[in-house]
Enzyme design. Structure first.
Site, mmCIF file in Angstrom:
data_model
loop_
_atom_site.group_PDB
_atom_site.id
_atom_site.type_symbol
_atom_site.label_atom_id
_atom_site.label_comp_id
_atom_site.label_asym_id
_atom_site.label_seq_id
_atom_site.Cartn_x
_atom_site.Cartn_y
_atom_site.Cartn_z
ATOM 1 N N ASP A 28 -10.027 -5.661 7.006
ATOM 2 C CA ASP A 28 -10.723 -6.889 6.611
ATOM 3 C C ASP A 28 -10.531 -8.041 7.597
ATOM 4 O O ASP A 28 -11.168 -9.077 7.462
ATOM 5 C CB ASP A 28 -10.360 -7.309 5.177
ATOM 6 C CG ASP A 28 -8.882 -7.520 4.953
ATOM 7 O OD1 ASP A 28 -8.100 -7.331 5.906
ATOM 8 O OD2 ASP A 28 -8.496 -7.865 3.813
ATOM 9 N N ARG A 29 -9.646 -7.868 8.582
ATOM 10 C CA ARG A 29 -9.455 -8.952 9.560
ATOM 11 C C ARG A 29 -10.105 -8.600 10.887
ATOM 12 O O ARG A 29 -10.379 -7.424 11.165
ATOM 13 C CB ARG A 29 -7.956 -9.173 9.813
ATOM 14 C CG ARG A 29 -7.215 -9.642 8.587
ATOM 15 C CD ARG A 29 -5.822 -10.066 8.976
ATOM 16 N NE ARG A 29 -5.078 -10.458 7.790
ATOM 17 C CZ ARG A 29 -3.989 -11.205 7.818
ATOM 18 N NH1 ARG A 29 -3.504 -11.616 8.971
ATOM 19 N NH2 ARG A 29 -3.360 -11.518 6.703
ATOM 20 N N ASP A 63 -6.151 -2.715 6.715
ATOM 21 C CA ASP A 63 -7.182 -2.358 5.737
ATOM 22 C C ASP A 63 -8.595 -2.761 6.167
ATOM 23 O O ASP A 63 -9.520 -2.710 5.363
ATOM 24 C CB ASP A 63 -6.845 -2.953 4.368
ATOM 25 C CG ASP A 63 -6.762 -4.475 4.396
ATOM 26 O OD1 ASP A 63 -6.411 -5.035 5.451
ATOM 27 O OD2 ASP A 63 -7.044 -5.110 3.363
ATOM 28 N N SER A 102 -2.271 -4.293 3.867
ATOM 29 C CA SER A 102 -2.984 -4.955 4.960
ATOM 30 C C SER A 102 -2.271 -4.903 6.303
ATOM 31 O O SER A 102 -2.033 -3.833 6.841
ATOM 32 C CB SER A 102 -3.288 -6.385 4.543
ATOM 33 O OG SER A 102 -4.157 -6.983 5.449
ATOM 34 N N HIS A 103 -1.897 -6.078 6.817
ATOM 35 C CA HIS A 103 -1.332 -6.166 8.160
ATOM 36 C C HIS A 103 0.163 -5.849 8.186
ATOM 37 O O HIS A 103 0.773 -5.859 9.247
ATOM 38 C CB HIS A 103 -1.549 -7.578 8.701
ATOM 39 C CG HIS A 103 -0.974 -8.622 7.784
ATOM 40 N ND1 HIS A 103 -1.527 -8.896 6.566
ATOM 41 C CD2 HIS A 103 0.111 -9.403 7.891
ATOM 42 C CE1 HIS A 103 -0.808 -9.827 5.959
ATOM 43 N NE2 HIS A 103 0.196 -10.158 6.740
ATOM 44 N N LYS A 144 -13.194 -10.312 2.967
ATOM 45 C CA LYS A 144 -13.400 -10.548 4.380
ATOM 46 C C LYS A 144 -13.640 -9.201 5.037
ATOM 47 O O LYS A 144 -13.298 -8.167 4.481
ATOM 48 C CB LYS A 144 -12.219 -11.290 4.992
ATOM 49 C CG LYS A 144 -10.843 -10.690 4.773
ATOM 50 C CD LYS A 144 -9.798 -11.706 5.212
ATOM 51 C CE LYS A 144 -8.384 -11.132 5.255
ATOM 52 N NZ LYS A 144 -7.735 -11.108 3.941
ATOM 53 N N ASP A 189 -7.282 -5.005 11.216
ATOM 54 C CA ASP A 189 -5.931 -4.826 10.669
ATOM 55 C C ASP A 189 -5.822 -3.557 9.829
ATOM 56 O O ASP A 189 -6.735 -2.728 9.817
ATOM 57 C CB ASP A 189 -5.528 -6.063 9.856
ATOM 58 C CG ASP A 189 -6.327 -6.189 8.571
ATOM 59 O OD1 ASP A 189 -7.474 -5.682 8.531
ATOM 60 O OD2 ASP A 189 -5.810 -6.773 7.602
#
Ligand code: VG1
Ligand code: CO
Length: 542
Positions: free
Chosen positions: A280-281, A278, A112-113, A375, A276
């Site tokens: 999702d944010r 991946d 992710s992030h 998300k 982000d």
């Protein structure tokens, strides 16, 4: 041919908030990645001949692990894998593909992030048939299995050509390399009024998007530029890079500072957003105004009915416990259920499946709905654009109007990153021990009303999750939450969440840190952050 490889188990494969995240060299330890994937498969039942979705955020080591996962899926008896071209799938797109293809589940390769590169982070998680992250019961089973596993199964066919779209067969399994964007873009067209957004952009509305050299570049080009007509020059850092250009693909005010500065400048575009690693944010910034993610959840929930996919209204709203209560006020006004879950998207799955909520969100810039079970960064951005196209107001007008209606919930999160684990654990333990004696005590100008360690009772399956963060609630509604991050890979990250509701519109234009000063001071007084961590200031303030 299927090979059985003997291994000795690894002791540290406990999934965190969102799967297993470690430094790349740890995943490169011989047998390490395989042991975790096999522990996942060994914890599942009844998948022979079914479909598995595989994709990742494109970070360093993504391609190697995808090849391993494909060979292991074949050896373990899956009938078909769907893999994104180039090994790419955003997390929400993977969730959608699992649902659309009625797959058994999916392997998502992402940290992710977190930063990427040979000495940075890698991650792996398993999503179940509803498209959502494995629930705790399953992640616990995977961890238990990983502690005793003594072998893994793998086929020995050649690498699959991940760059060529098409259907192949190897090791008795079908391998379909698919376009990672198409299905997702089509889903977005069913939810939002693309004509209205396109007309708004054609009329001169300027939207800028920072893909942070992460997975959303190709999605943004297809959806924002090709389908909606946004200026390609305003889609920034759109080429996914294995190391994200050396940056953290974390859409916050530190790592997306360039976007923030642009949006605060005199000739700022009308709308700025970022996603982000991946996808999702989401980060939402209007011209001259940053929209706090907790507020964004509340504002999206209050206006969702303006988008075609949500015109029937919401069944309910859910938020993670540390997320501010701004959305609660919207749920109350709409007369729908409100749910408070622990941090991490896996806790929303049951509520969404049971039709108990339509929109969910987390203070960490995660917002989504029942269209997938993750998300979804671009979804949140498109919902904002749809609302802007219908209301024909600026982001700033919508924000101020929301505060005038519901009051403003001042909110901030202070992160202390990479502190020594032992120090962080001591801080949390000492605070937890003091909780029973806090009610009635005054801390500066505030008085503690209630203090506890958050326990979640899932209303759908009755499962109980304990130790999900320490909460201190003050008289008058201010709140302080402490928890340790479950996504980092070095030391511990302490997260301190602060909020205070302000009904008086005359006081809504204060700066958040100033408005929260008494709560910030209380955090220091109650937990002794400076003394216990040796840190004078947070690493990141959101
Ligand atoms: C963080 C966020 C949490 C989010 C999780 C995964 O977890 O706080 O809200 O669900 O990351 O998001 P933690 O345990 O570090 O606080 V992502 O975009 O990293 O998959
Ligand atoms: Co993410």
């Amino acid at each position: 041919m299927t090979k059985t490889i003997k291994i000795t188990p690894f002791a540290d494969q406990k999934p965190g908030t969102s799967g297993l995240r470690k430094k790349v060299p740890v995943f490169q330890t011989p047998g390490y990645t395989e042991a975790f994937i096999q522990s996942i498969f060994d914890s599942l039942e009844g998948y022979a001949g079914t479909t598995l979705v595989i994709g990742g955020d494109g970070r360093y080591y993504n391609r190697e692990v995808i090849q391993t996962a494909i060979r292991m899926a074949a050896a373990n008896g899956f009938g078909r894998v769907l893999v994104g071209q180039g090994g790419i799938l955003s997390t929400p797109a993977a969730s959608h593909l699992i649902r659309k293809n009625e797959a058994f589940g999916g392997l998502i390769l992402s940290a992710s992030h977190n930063p990427g590169g040979p000495n940075e982070d890698f991650g792996l998680k398993y999503n179940v048939a509803n498209g959502g992250p494995a629930p705790e019961k399953l992640t616990d089973a995977i961890y238990s299995r990983s502690k005793v596993i003594d072998r893994y199964l793998i086929e020995d066919f050649d690498d699959v050509d991940l760059d060529r779209i098409g259907t192949f067969e190897a090791g008795g399994m079908i391998i379909e390399v698919i376009n990672p964007v198409t299905d997702y873009a089509e889903l977005m067209e069913t939810l939002f009024d693309f004509d209205a957004i396109r007309a708004m952009i054609a009329g001169g509305f300027r939207a800028t998007f920072d893909a942070m050299h992460a997975v959303t570049g190709p999605y943004a080009k297809e959806i924002l530029v090709r389908r909606l007509g946004a200026d390609p020059a305003l889609v920034l850092n759109a080429v996914p890079l294995e190391d994200f250009g050396g940056h953290h693909p974390d859409p916050n005010l530190v790592h997306a500072k360039a976007l923030y500065d642009t949006m605060m400048s005199a000739d700022a575009p009308d709308f700025g957003a970022a996603s982000d690693g991946d996808g999702d944010r989401n980060l939402i910034i209007g011209k001259g105004v940053f929209v706090n993610p907790s507020d964004s959840l509340a504002m999206l929930a209050a206006n969702a009915h303006l988008a075609p996919g949500y015109k029937a209204g919401l069944k309910g709203i859910a938020r993670s416990m540390p997320t501010s209560g701004a959305a609660d006020r919207v749920a109350e006004k709409l007369g729908v259920e409100m749910h408070e879950t622990p941090t991490g998207w896996k806790f929303f799955g049951n509520l969404l499946d049971a039709g108990r909520c339509t929109i969910c969100g987390e203070e960490s810039a995660g917002t989504g709905s029942d269209h997938v079970r993750e998300k979804d960064g671009l979804w949140a951005i498109l919902l904002w654009l749809n609302i802007l196209a219908v209301r024909r107001q600026s982001v700033s007008d919508i924000v101020n109007d929301h505060w005038a209606t519901y009051g403003r919930t001042f909110y901030s999160r202070h992160d202390y990153e990479a502190i020594e684990s032992e120090k962080a654990n001591h801080l949390m333990k000492a605070l937890e021990d003091r909780l029973p004696e806090l009610p009635g005590q005054s801390v500066g100008s505030l008085t503690v009303e209630r203090a506890d360690s958050f326990t979640y009772h899932d209303p759908v399956d009755g499962s109980i999750s304990r130790n999900q963060g320490l909460r201190i609630l003050f008289e008058g509604g201010a709140r302080l939450v402490f928890r340790l991050s479950g996504t980092g890979t070095s030391g511990a990250t302490l997260r301190v969440y602060m909020e205070r509701h302000e009904p008086d519109p005359a006081l809504h234009q204060q700066e958040a840190q100033a408005a929260l000063a008494p709560v910030i001071e209380a955090a220091e007084t109650l937990a002794g952050i400076r003394e216990r961590t040796g840190r004078d200031a947070p690493t990141v303030i959101t």
